[in-house]
Design a protein around this motif. Structure first.
Motif, short mmCIF file in Angstrom:
data_model
loop_
_atom_site.label_atom_id
_atom_site.label_comp_id
_atom_site.label_asym_id
_atom_site.label_seq_id
_atom_site.Cartn_x
_atom_site.Cartn_y
_atom_site.Cartn_z
N LEU A 146 30.89 33.78 42.33
CA LEU A 146 32.10 34.57 42.09
C LEU A 146 33.02 34.52 43.31
N ARG A 147 32.44 34.58 44.49
CA ARG A 147 33.26 34.51 45.71
C ARG A 147 33.98 33.17 45.81
N LYS A 148 33.27 32.09 45.49
CA LYS A 148 33.90 30.76 45.53
C LYS A 148 34.98 30.63 44.45
N PHE A 165 29.99 38.48 35.70
CA PHE A 165 28.91 38.07 34.81
C PHE A 165 28.46 39.19 33.87
N ASP A 166 28.71 40.44 34.21
CA ASP A 166 28.36 41.54 33.31
C ASP A 166 29.19 41.51 32.03
N ASP A 167 30.32 40.82 32.08
CA ASP A 167 31.20 40.74 30.91
C ASP A 167 30.82 39.60 29.97
N ARG A 168 29.92 38.75 30.38
CA ARG A 168 29.71 37.51 29.64
C ARG A 168 29.27 37.74 28.19
N SER A 169 28.35 38.65 27.99
CA SER A 169 27.85 38.86 26.62
C SER A 169 28.93 39.37 25.68
N SER A 202 28.43 28.34 37.13
CA SER A 202 29.62 27.89 37.85
C SER A 202 30.76 27.61 36.88
N LEU A 203 30.44 26.92 35.78
CA LEU A 203 31.46 26.61 34.79
C LEU A 203 32.02 27.88 34.16
N TRP A 204 31.13 28.78 33.76
CA TRP A 204 31.59 29.98 33.07
C TRP A 204 32.46 30.85 33.98
N LYS A 256 47.14 40.97 46.00
CA LYS A 256 46.84 41.56 44.70
C LYS A 256 45.65 40.87 44.05
N LEU A 257 45.57 39.55 44.21
CA LEU A 257 44.47 38.79 43.62
C LEU A 257 43.15 39.20 44.27
N ARG A 258 43.16 39.39 45.57
CA ARG A 258 41.93 39.82 46.26
C ARG A 258 41.48 41.20 45.78
N LYS A 259 42.43 42.09 45.56
CA LYS A 259 42.09 43.44 45.12
C LYS A 259 41.55 43.48 43.71
N SER A 260 41.89 42.45 42.90
CA SER A 260 41.41 42.43 41.51
C SER A 260 39.98 41.94 41.39
N ALA A 261 39.42 41.40 42.48
CA ALA A 261 38.04 40.90 42.45
C ALA A 261 37.08 42.08 42.35
N PRO A 262 35.99 41.94 41.55
CA PRO A 262 35.04 43.03 41.40
C PRO A 262 34.26 43.28 42.68
#
Length: 514
Positions: free
Chosen positions: A150-152, A342-346, A451-453, A508-514
């Motif tokens: 996620l960080r990458k 990843f918690d949103d994937r399902s 990585s793809l997802w 703003k993009l940095r702040k939107s990261a979980p």
């Protein structure tokens, strides 16, 4: 000199012709026919009519004419092409003890990649590499890489926001940085990392040179490898000399980074550090295997993930309706104030369908990695020779119109059943067949899938992808082109990448990261 060269070529041709005759007579005495296929020319075999830039297309056409199992010959090398997923599973999985070898590719040593786990002949050395892969990249272990992935991905988004026209380079850096972190705990530079650049150059050349249709010539006439680089047609020697230098750095420099970190007590968990910690004493055989399998993992993962993501970007440009539906599904589940995790994937099955369709639409390894038969075999009344190269035509399987109607179209909906649920088709053929991939298919598939997802869902949440426009505001049309080789890459194409939210900044993009 010219006269001697001509005599030598005539002598070699005569030997090759004699071998072809003996081989044909031997086959006739076996009592069973070879699989059907095009009639070979004397000596050279089936070189006529092959699309050298995309042989998988020729092999698919042969499949339409001759069936799911096609026999051909290139010089003295026998080749059996599998165009059916069912036949591939019957042979490469159910009879994996006979189909888990790799061809003897003489150019591997020339280019310095005889260590590569992916290309290695089946045996104890390969099994040791496989064990190291499995310990580090098994499904349970791959979960620990998710925060890093996620960080990458966030860094990829920042790079695209700041310099969208260099999207291909950013995607390659992203793919490489993930596997470098997982394998070596190496924190690459956001852009232009020199170590990654060196490794990518080596991987690119190797991918172009290990094709069966290229290596067959050197396999039939190994003396050619001894000719100097100035000899007509032997520029391959110059490329090989430079590639061996790059490959040495590919093997040594990241590995030495881990050794230094461990000596300083600053090493974080990675494939290499965890494997080294398990060694009792100083077993150089195992140390070499760790070094070689780690380099193999980087070469394989960085190449395939980056190419798949570029194919995804192309699909979004060409199929705006798919993009719009995907973005609507993300907004409905995640909203617009944060980025997905990843918690949103399902809750985002359509994104999973896009991942699967990306793998199917333009497989990065259209002919997989060739297998080789350990012994002769019989399948459906056909004789399959010992030592034959077995090529699974993944392109033909992923473009099987009976299973995938309108296969040239990008349609994620094909992966939903009548109830609107994701079906069981995970496009497993894109990750190979048989003992080489065990029950989980490609070792590292779980890392690659995550990585793809994570990249695809984050890119869709953040950006719109469209055709680029010229100075007069007209869309720039283009015809997508892919490279040739074992792994194929999408050539550069014009693309407009714009933030979905006006006024989006890096902060703003940095702040939107979980």
């Amino acid at each position: 000199m010219i006269g001697l060269t001509q005599v030598s070529l005539v002598y070699v041709a005569a030997i090759a012709f004699a071998l072809a005759i003996v081989s044909r007579l031997t086959k006739k005495g076996r009592g069973l026919p070879l699989p059907p296929g095009p009639t070979p020319l004397p000596i050279v075999g089936n070189v006529r009519g092959i699309n050298v830039d995309a042989p998988w297309l020729t092999y698919k056409d042969w499949g339409d004419l001759y069936g799911d199992l096609v026999y051909s010959r290139l010089l003295n090398q026998e080749i059996v092409v599998i165009n059916s997923e069912k036949v591939a599973k019957d042979l490469l999985e159910k009879r994996s003890n006979n189909y888990s070898d790799r061809p003897n590719i003489v150019t591997n040593e020339l280019f310095g990649v005889g260590f590569n786990s992916i290309l290695m002949r089946y045996g104890p050395r390969w099994r040791l590499h496989r064990r190291l892969f499995h310990q580090a990249l098994r499904p349970e272990a791959s979960l620990s890489f998710r925060p890093m992935q996620l960080r990458k991905t966030r860094q990829l988004l920042l790079n695209l926001l700041e310099e969208p026209t260099s999207f291909a380079e950013h995607i390659q850096t992203h793919s490489s940085s993930i596997i470098m972190s997982a394998v070596y705990d190496y924190e690459s530079a956001p852009r232009g990392d020199p170590l990654i650049a060196t490794v990518e150059k080596a991987v690119k050349v190797v991918v172009e040179e290990v094709r069966p249709e290229v290596t067959a010539v050197f396999g039939a006439f190994p003396f050619l490898l001894k000719l100097p680089s100035w000899f007509p047609g032997m520029s391959v020697q110059k490329r090989a000399t430079l590639t061996r230098k790059w490959v040495k750095e590919w093997l040594e420099r990241p590995f030495q980074h881990v050794q230094r970190s461990m000596a300083e007590g600053t090493a974080s968990p990675s494939m290499v550090s965890e494997s080294l910690r398990k060694i009792k004493g100083k077993d150089e055989t195992i140390v070499d295997a760790i070094k070689q399998s780690a380099a193999s993992a980087f070469g394989a993962a960085s190449e395939t993930t980056a190419s798949s993501l570029l194919n995804f970007v192309l699909a979004m440009v060409l199929y705006p309706d798919v993009q719009a539906r995907a973005q609507a599904s993300i907004d409905a589940v995640v909203g617009t104030e944060r980025l997905p995790d990843f918690d949103d994937r399902s809750s985002l099955p359509y994104i999973d369908a896009i991942v699967r369709e990306t793998l199917r639409w333009h497989p990065v390894l259209p002919l997989a990695i060739p297998h080789a038969t350990v012994d002769s075999d019989v399948y459906q009344g056909y004789h399959i020779p010992k030592g034959a190269i077995i090529i699974p035509n993944v392109w033909a399987m992923s473009h099987n119109e009976a299973k995938y109607p309108d296969p040239a179209e990008f349609k994620p909906e094909r992966f939903f059943d009548a109830n609107g649920e994701l079906n069981d088709d995970t496009v497993s053929m894109a990750f190979g067949f048989g003992r080489r991939v065990l029950h989980s298919r490609c070792v590292g598939r779980h890392v690659a899938d995550a990585s793809l997802w994570s990249a695809i869902v984050s890119l869709l949440a953040t950006f719109n992808f469209a055709k680029a426009v010229d100075s007069e505001g007209n869309c720039i049309d283009f015809e997508p082109q892919w490279s040739s080789g074992v792994a194929v890459h999408l050539h550069p194409f014009p693309c407009a990448i714009t933030p979905r939210v006006q006024g989006l900044t890096a902060e703003k993009l940095r702040k939107s990261a979980p």
